[in-house]
Scaffold this motif. Structure first.
Motif, PDB file in Angstrom:
ATOM      1  N   ASN A  54       0.825  -1.208   0.000  1.00  0.00           N
ATOM      2  CA  ASN A  54       0.000   0.000   0.000  1.00  0.00           C
ATOM      3  C   ASN A  54       0.860   1.259   0.000  1.00  0.00           C
ATOM      4  O   ASN A  54       1.776   1.392   0.816  1.00  0.00           O
ATOM      5  N   THR A  55       0.570   2.165  -0.931  1.00  0.00           N
ATOM      6  CA  THR A  55       1.248   3.455  -0.993  1.00  0.00           C
ATOM      7  C   THR A  55       0.193   4.548  -1.134  1.00  0.00           C
ATOM      8  O   THR A  55      -0.704   4.453  -1.973  1.00  0.00           O
ATOM      9  N   TYR A  56       0.320   5.585  -0.301  1.00  0.00           N
ATOM     10  CA  TYR A  56      -0.644   6.685  -0.304  1.00  0.00           C
ATOM     11  C   TYR A  56       0.090   8.018  -0.441  1.00  0.00           C
ATOM     12  O   TYR A  56       1.254   8.153  -0.041  1.00  0.00           O
ATOM     13  N   PHE A  57      -0.618   8.994  -0.984  1.00  0.00           N
ATOM     14  CA  PHE A  57      -0.091  10.345  -1.111  1.00  0.00           C
ATOM     15  C   PHE A  57      -1.139  11.342  -0.620  1.00  0.00           C
ATOM     16  O   PHE A  57      -2.344  11.104  -0.749  1.00  0.00           O
TER      17      PHE A  57
ATOM     18  N   HIS B  22      -6.521  16.077  -0.907  1.00  0.00           N
ATOM     19  CA  HIS B  22      -7.036  14.722  -1.062  1.00  0.00           C
ATOM     20  C   HIS B  22      -6.006  13.692  -0.621  1.00  0.00           C
ATOM     21  O   HIS B  22      -4.795  13.956  -0.603  1.00  0.00           O
ATOM     22  N   ILE B  23      -6.496  12.504  -0.280  1.00  0.00           N
ATOM     23  CA  ILE B  23      -5.657  11.338  -0.079  1.00  0.00           C
ATOM     24  C   ILE B  23      -5.772  10.469  -1.330  1.00  0.00           C
ATOM     25  O   ILE B  23      -6.877  10.217  -1.820  1.00  0.00           O
ATOM     26  N   TYR B  24      -4.631  10.053  -1.841  1.00  0.00           N
ATOM     27  CA  TYR B  24      -4.589   9.226  -3.046  1.00  0.00           C
ATOM     28  C   TYR B  24      -3.956   7.878  -2.729  1.00  0.00           C
ATOM     29  O   TYR B  24      -3.009   7.792  -1.950  1.00  0.00           O
TER      30      TYR B  24
ATOM     31  N   ILE C 169      -9.035   8.744  -3.155  1.00  0.00           N
ATOM     32  CA  ILE C 169      -9.887   7.934  -2.281  1.00  0.00           C
ATOM     33  C   ILE C 169     -10.633   8.757  -1.239  1.00  0.00           C
ATOM     34  O   ILE C 169     -11.470   8.217  -0.514  1.00  0.00           O
ATOM     35  N   GLY C 170     -10.338  10.059  -1.145  1.00  0.00           N
ATOM     36  CA  GLY C 170     -11.067  10.868  -0.178  1.00  0.00           C
ATOM     37  C   GLY C 170     -10.559  12.285  -0.078  1.00  0.00           C
ATOM     38  O   GLY C 170      -9.404  12.579  -0.397  1.00  0.00           O
ATOM     39  N   LYS C 171     -11.431  13.171   0.373  1.00  0.00           N
ATOM     40  CA  LYS C 171     -11.118  14.591   0.486  1.00  0.00           C
ATOM     41  C   LYS C 171     -10.869  14.963   1.940  1.00  0.00           C
ATOM     42  O   LYS C 171     -11.632  14.576   2.831  1.00  0.00           O
TER      43      LYS C 171
ATOM     44  N   LYS D  65     -11.179   5.629   7.694  1.00  0.00           N
ATOM     45  CA  LYS D  65     -10.857   4.970   6.433  1.00  0.00           C
ATOM     46  C   LYS D  65     -11.545   5.612   5.237  1.00  0.00           C
ATOM     47  O   LYS D  65     -11.077   5.486   4.099  1.00  0.00           O
ATOM     48  N   LYS D  66     -12.667   6.285   5.490  1.00  0.00           N
ATOM     49  CA  LYS D  66     -13.389   6.970   4.421  1.00  0.00           C
ATOM     50  C   LYS D  66     -12.920   8.410   4.260  1.00  0.00           C
ATOM     51  O   LYS D  66     -13.529   9.188   3.543  1.00  0.00           O
ATOM     52  N   CYS D  67     -11.819   8.755   4.959  1.00  0.00           N
ATOM     53  CA  CYS D  67     -11.210  10.089   4.895  1.00  0.00           C
ATOM     54  C   CYS D  67     -12.099  11.164   5.503  1.00  0.00           C
ATOM     55  O   CYS D  67     -12.024  12.340   5.108  1.00  0.00           O
TER      56      CYS D  67
END
Length: 313
Positions: free
Chosen positions: A200-203, A224-226, A236-238, A270-272
């Motif tokens: 898993n990698t997020y930005f 945002h989270i990507y 995936i979320g704001k 988890k839903k940001c």
């Protein structure tokens, strides 16, 4: 030291003054920030305790990178040109001082590998953590004088690096393939941070890019989270708008984000969706480095020369 202060002043101007200069273009998001900030202040919960760790006690002059690994804390000291190793009680238990690294900066690790960024030569040197044998050296692309590498994280086969710059064309996400040392850009026009763990990698973006007929650049706006999927960023979320989010990590329950806009560590599920702020600070540093887990974390403010330990009560 002077160079880092210049970088900090540039960042401070961007964070504090740029939204005002763009008030006509970004008035709605700035207004939303004020209302959102009122909400965070109202629902913040006193779940954590925060203690400041003295740089003097650690014999650190110019901290510019930090990494956690099992029971060890690595902190790079760009003034003494070494990486100091501490246990969880901040007892000094080791030192990394290599001829191949002139000025250590960002640090990341995964399993048996430790990567250190040399901010003089713009090279990443990867070591075996146990033997400290040098495994490989990676040359990064040349960057402009007022640009610098913002964040770095790694997994089994890759290293991801984000950049921060006042020049629009230098803002990229770089991916380093550890199998062949090839460096590629996977996202242009991006300012923000990265977290990678296993597959898993997020930005997170700290500011939004804009293009207009007479100007272009970055400004406070939507954040945002990507998630990285097949080499592409998937939104995936704001997050809270115009909040200037910085470093972060992901856990089973959600995302823990250092928010430079009001200098706090915020929790998103988890839903940001924003849930609460864990702890707030009396100074802010958009370059702050956040490491740890949901019950025990560390925040390094390199420009403010401050280090905090945050524990769940």
């Amino acid at each position: 030291m002077i160079k880092k202060r210049v970088k900090f002043i540039i960042l401070l101007i961007i964070v504090l003054l740029f939204p005002i200069g763009c008030q006509r273009m970004n008035k709605d998001s700035y207004t939303n920030l004020e209302s959102e900030l009122d909400i965070t202040e109202k629902i913040s919960k006193d779940l954590y305790e925060c203690n400041e760790i003295s740089f003097k006690d650690l014999e650190i002059n110019e901290a510019s990178g930090m990494e956690l690994d099992d029971d060890k804390i690595y902190i790079s000291d760009s003034d003494s040109n070494d990486v100091k190793i501490f246990d969880k009680s901040f007892k000094n238990i080791g030192l990394i001082n290599m001829d191949t690294i002139a000025k250590p900066s960002l640090i990341s690790s995964y399993e048996n590998k430790l990567a250190i960024l040399d901010e003089v030569s713009f090279k990443i040197v990867v070591f075996d953590k146990k033997s400290m044998k040098q495994l490989l050296t990676i040359d990064l692309p040349s960057i402009k004088e007022d640009s610098f590498y913002q964040d770095m994280d790694m997994n089994n086969d890759e290293i991801f690096i984000t950049m921060h710059t006042v020049e629009f064309d230098d803002a990229k996400i770089y991916k380093v393939d550890l199998k062949d040392s090839k460096v590629t850009s996977i996202k242009d026009d991006f300012l923000g941070n990265v977290y990678s763990e296993g597959e898993n990698t997020y930005f997170i973006n700290s500011m939004e890019a804009y293009h207009e007929s007479d100007r272009e650049g970055f400004r406070g706006g939507e954040n945002h989270i990507y998630s990285l999927k097949k080499g592409e960023l998937v939104d995936i979320g704001k997050l809270i708008g115009s909040s200037y989010p910085g470093d972060f990590f992901q856990s089973d329950d959600g995302f823990y984000v250092y928010t430079a806009g009001w200098s706090a560590i915020d929790f998103y599920d988890k839903k940001c969706s924003y849930k609460h702020s864990l702890v707030s600070f009396d100074s802010s540093d958009i370059q702050a480095i956040l490491k740890g887990n949901s019950s025990h974390m560390y925040l390094l403010m390199p420009n403010e020369k401050r280090l905090f330990e945050i524990k769940r009560k």
